[in-house]
Design an enzyme around this catalytic site. Structure first.
Site, PDB file in Angstrom:
ATOM      1  N   HIS A  51     -62.215 -39.401  90.384  1.00 41.91           N
ATOM      2  CA  HIS A  51     -61.562 -40.041  89.242  1.00 41.91           C
ATOM      3  C   HIS A  51     -62.589 -40.643  88.292  1.00 41.91           C
ATOM      4  O   HIS A  51     -62.451 -40.535  87.061  1.00 41.91           O
ATOM      5  CB  HIS A  51     -60.586 -41.121  89.702  1.00 41.91           C
TER       6      HIS A  51
ATOM      7  N   ASN B  40     -62.820 -39.692  84.316  1.00 41.39           N
ATOM      8  CA  ASN B  40     -62.147 -40.716  83.518  1.00 41.39           C
ATOM      9  C   ASN B  40     -63.081 -41.515  82.624  1.00 41.39           C
ATOM     10  O   ASN B  40     -62.847 -41.640  81.428  1.00 41.39           O
ATOM     11  CB  ASN B  40     -61.385 -41.701  84.415  1.00 41.39           C
TER      12      ASN B  40
ATOM     13  N   ILE C 218     -57.149 -47.381  86.572  1.00 44.69           N
ATOM     14  CA  ILE C 218     -56.839 -47.293  85.154  1.00 44.69           C
ATOM     15  C   ILE C 218     -56.738 -45.823  84.780  1.00 44.69           C
ATOM     16  O   ILE C 218     -57.312 -44.970  85.452  1.00 44.69           O
ATOM     17  CB  ILE C 218     -57.897 -48.001  84.273  1.00 44.69           C
TER      18      ILE C 218
ATOM     19  N   HIS D   9     -57.644 -34.711  85.266  1.00 43.55           N
ATOM     20  CA  HIS D   9     -57.509 -36.158  85.340  1.00 43.55           C
ATOM     21  C   HIS D   9     -56.156 -36.572  85.926  1.00 43.55           C
ATOM     22  O   HIS D   9     -56.080 -37.048  87.054  1.00 43.55           O
ATOM     23  CB  HIS D   9     -57.711 -36.762  83.948  1.00 43.55           C
TER      24      HIS D   9
ATOM     25  N   HIS E  13     -54.560 -38.932  89.691  1.00 45.95           N
ATOM     26  CA  HIS E  13     -53.437 -39.886  89.656  1.00 45.95           C
ATOM     27  C   HIS E  13     -52.226 -39.391  90.448  1.00 45.95           C
ATOM     28  O   HIS E  13     -51.726 -40.077  91.343  1.00 45.95           O
ATOM     29  CB  HIS E  13     -53.012 -40.135  88.208  1.00 45.95           C
TER      30      HIS E  13
END
Length: 866
Positions: free
Chosen positions: A718, A722, A866, A527, A532
């Site tokens: 993602h 997520n 997010i 993740h 990110h």
């Protein structure tokens, strides 16, 4: 009479903007004291202007306080640059444009224009007011012999004195650098220079400068020596992707580290603020770390017995009926809406979470071996399992440091549950698979197991592909470092499946240890690191080197929306020293170091889904198969759905990119494109810049593949790792994040307890109540879609480009995604595909592109928002 020869006239424009206070719920106290509705309504109180007329405050603030100057794209001044028109001001305020909860105010404006000025291609804007505002768009209407021109702005504009050069915005036309109209060339270059800055000084709130720095702001050594953390990036010891440079002062005790700050700088347009819901996500995370956790700490410090779950039912009470909290624990916690589902508002101090999807239908199926295995290919971390290529499994760790890490699993133990199939036949038929966390955890286990509550193994799990297409776990190997030194190799035990007696409890505990490994690896690597962190350098380089009118900017910029912001927030509240990740996941203070070690082996080209599946041995190239790949596990939900999304993305990228690059030479001669890629590699991923696998960006195919990979990472990858966090992990029994005990040995008090009460043994082994509440609070926020989310196949403005062919290709992309949604739904309804829903009867929906707001277990946003 003279009017017949007067070429001058006025062209009408419409300016859409949003006042600061509509969007900027940046004063948390305003929400606390008056509530959001009262706060927003107060922004638009009526005032009296100098003529005594009652007007709304937006008119009072903006009327004749914002000026515009058009810049010609076809006519030049004496220096050969686009001619700049006379200054014009906003006029009388016109009625509000209704939107999804954020107020947009539209203003008329008229510009002096004559035929010698030509066609506008840009404009300067000056804000003379004290407060910034968000400029949404400008539309010029009925330009003679041309029609309308759209400017999609989406940018905060501060008082003009904050800028060295006036803010400039370009029309929604698309040009390669070499095809830019000559009058706009200077302006295009100057705007990029502004965005790059000079690399010095501490960045200010209103600035828009994108630059690189290492992760040197995770620790806080001035506060506590135990909060010191190594700098990640800039060394072979701790390589890491780069983040946005802030230029803060160094800490006193470590000159290489930056001081923590209340607000971390980011280029202003990267901040949340397009809708209040995004701010609630921000404040939900901040309130978790700054308000909720300290309040809970007081509870646990005063009543240690409250820290443990006493039964599986008590865990279920977290969402079935709530858990009574000691008096006073909620007195200081923020009343933000994000907490309304967690804390009851009827005066009772009761903690209650939304029901996790994994136990909505069947409360106990999570314990089955079938579900344990299925979640490796249809859970929240479906991209680590690989096909077993050799036996026994090997390690890539340096034997001089860690000894012989070769697996101790024997063929005999494997074959016990293989239904007569030999290991040799299973290997050749690609029927054996492994979830292997040996190399990721062994280098850190000695240190991890010295942490106050951690007692962990490095795990290997081998699985068998059954005739019905499902996976069956055969064996789990649990390893820990030799007590006399890591270099002596591991001390390992092998656990086999069992269905009754104490052996079944040991098997359940072994599975828990596997999942604790998986949870930590998922959160930190699958993740955080692989989506990110690796995406931020591309976002920085894009803003520094690709003009807003560059075709590749228009293609990929939507896929960076909010990423820099959420990453900064994570450094401040989640992955920082003492933050929620260190508190609630196994690696603790070594979390980010571990992700750095994994980054050493990160390969950009392996991030595309086809390359990833091939590398893990889960697919082989086959031109006759769908998508050119034959899956080794045919019913592999993540791969099956993902390949459809990947192909849709790549087709869209190819259709779009081919409009602007007819040949490889066009790619090579694009100066902005080459500068973008060079810097993304050499500065953004500087610690890996010399790796031979980086695309050279010399061919059209390299451009298509690279852009497709960036979009895939930011959107579908993602989403897959997520938005299932709470649906699967909200039930902590199913996805524990901590292990606090080794498996008990016969003759010990813990062993006797395990025999007497398997549930107690399990609960004392996994995440405690305190860490569970921390973990669930965070992942419940992270698993939600904001109400202003923009999903794959969507744009925030229909006028994002003036190119009709590009718009047609994008429409085709959206239609394809809608078609894929239908296919995924059909597969989930096909009972012969046993991995789609599994024993828990939870359909795999994470890669369905569309979604509503909230906790939906579906939806692919354009970006890591997010």
């Amino acid at each position: 009479m003279f009017g017949l020869f007067d070429k001058s006239q006025k062209i009408k424009g419409t300016v859409v903007l949003m006042p600061k206070n509509v969007l900027d719920v940046n004063e948390l106290n305003a929400v606390k004291n008056g509530g959001v509705d009262g706060f927003v309504s107060g922004v638009f109180d009526t005032v009296t202007d100098v003529a005594g007329q009652v007007v709304d405050s937006a008119t009072a603030i903006f009327s004749r306080n914002v000026s515009f100057k058009l810049i010609s794209a076809t006519s030049t001044d004496a220096k050969g640059n686009g001619k700049v028109g006379t200054e014009s001001y906003l006029e009388k305020h016109i009625p509000t444009l209704p939107t999804l909860g954020n107020r947009r105010d539209a203003f008329n404006i008229h510009f002096e224009w004559d035929s010698s000025f030509g066609i506008p291609g840009a404009f300067y804007i000056r804000n003379f007011t004290y407060d910034e505002f968000f400029l949404v768009s400008v539309t010029l209407e009925d330009i003679p012999n041309h029609g309308s021109i759209h400017f999609v702005c989406n940018s905060w504009v501060y008082n003009f004195k904050n800028y060295k050069k006036d803010r400039i915005f370009f029309a929604n036309n698309t040009y390669l650098p070499s095809a830019t109209p000559a009058p706009l060339v200077k302006y295009r270059k100057e705007e990029l220079e502004v965005l790059r800055g000079d690399g010095t000084g501490e960045r200010k709130e209103w600035e828009r400068i994108y630059d690189y720095d290492v992760y040197n702001d995770l620790g806080n050594p001035d506060s506590d020596k135990n909060l010191a953390r190594p700098v990640l990036g800039g060394s072979s010891t701790y390589p890491y992707p780069r983040r946005v440079r802030t230029g803060r002062k160094a800490t006193k005790k470590d000159p290489k580290s930056e001081r923590p700050a209340g607000e971390i700088y980011m280029p202003r347009d990267e901040k949340f603020g397009h809708l209040k819901s995004s701010d609630f996500l921000t404040y939900g995370l901040k309130s978790t770390s700054q308000e909720l956790l300290p309040s809970l700490e007081n509870v646990f410090d005063s009543d240690f017995t409250w820290n443990e779950f006493d039964s599986f039912q008590e865990v279920r009470d977290l969402f079935e009926g709530g858990i009574k909290l000691p008096t006073g624990v909620l007195s200081d916690i923020s009343p933000l809406p994000i907490f309304k589902e967690i804390f009851r508002s009827d005066g009772e101090s009761v903690l209650q979470f939304p029901p996790p999807h994994v136990v909505k239908v069947n409360k106990s199926a999570w314990m089955t071996d079938d579900e344990f295995a299925r979640e490796m290919i249809a859970g929240v971390n479906p991209n680590v399992i690989r096909c077993l290529q050799e036996f026994p499994p090997q390690s890539k760790l340096d034997p001089t440091l860690y000894g012989d890490q070769t697996s101790t699993i024997t063929k005999e133990k494997l074959e016990i549950n293989m239904g007569g199939v030999t290991v040799e036949k299973a290997l050749s038929a690609k029927r054996l698979f492994i979830l292997d966390y040996q190399d990721a955890f062994i280098p850190y286990l000695t240190r991890i197991n010295k942490l106050p509550t951690a007692k962990a193994y490095a795990t290997r799990t081998i699985l068998f592909l059954k005739d019905d297409g499902t996976l069956k776990p055969l064996v789990i190997e649990l390893s820990k470092p030799h007590p006399s030194g890591d270099n002596l190799g591991p001390v390992s035990k092998v656990v086999l499946p069992a269905i009754d007696g104490v052996d079944s409890t040991i098997w359940l505990l072994a599975k828990a240890h596997v999942i604790v490994n998986d949870s930590g690896y998922h959160q930190l690597m699958s993740h955080w690191l692989n989506t990110h962190a690796v995406m931020e350098p591309f976002a920085i380089a894009t803003n520094r080197h690709l003009s807003v009118i560059h075709p590749i900017y228009k293609l990929i910029y939507p896929h960076y929306r909010d990423t820099i912001n959420i990453n900064a927030l994570a450094r401040q509240n989640l992955i920082n020293a003492g933050g929620t990740i260190e508190q609630s996941f196994l690696p603790g203070r070594y979390s980010m170091e571990m992700s750095s070690a994994v980054y050493k082996n990160w390969v950009f080209t392996d991030q595309s889904l086809p390359a990833d599946l091939i590398k893990r041995g889960l697919a082989v190239e086959d031109p006759s198969a769908p998508h050119g790949l034959r899956l080794v596990i045919e019913d592999y939900p993540y791969a099956v759905d993902g390949l459809e999304i990947w192909d849709a993305i790549k087709t869209w990228v190819q259709d779009y990119v081919s409009l602007y690059y007819p040949t490889d030479v066009a790619v090579q001669k694009d100066t902005e494109l080459q500068a973008w890629w060079k810097e993304a590699v050499e500065k953004g991923h500087a610690d890996l810049k010399d790796k031979p696998w980086w695309p050279k960006m010399q061919t059209l195919q390299e451009l298509i593949e690279s852009c497709s990979t960036i979009i895939w990472i930011a959107s579908a990858l993602h989403a897959a790792v997520n938005f299932g966090q709470y649906p699967y992990g909200g039930f902590i029994l199913n996805r524990p994040t901590l292990s606090r005990r080794f498996i008990p040995e016969p003759g010990t008090k813990e062993y006797d307890e395990m025999v007497k009460s398997p549930q107690t043994a399990y609960l004392r082994t996994i995440t405690s109540k305190r860490q569970t509440i921390i973990d669930l609070t965070v992942i419940e926020i992270l698993s939600r879609h904001a109400s202003d989310e923009i999903y794959l196949g969507e744009r925030d403005n229909p006028n994002w480009t003036s190119d009709s062919k590009a718009l047609e290709a994008f429409k085709k992309f959206g239609s394809k995604l809608t078609e894929i949604e239908g296919k995924i739904t059909a597969r989930n309804n096909n009972s012969s595909m046993k991995n789609r829903c599994g024993p828990v009867e939870l359909p795999y929906t994470l890669l369905i592109p569309s979604s509503k707001a909230g906790l939906t277990f579906r939806g692919i946003p354009n970006s890591i928002s997010i």
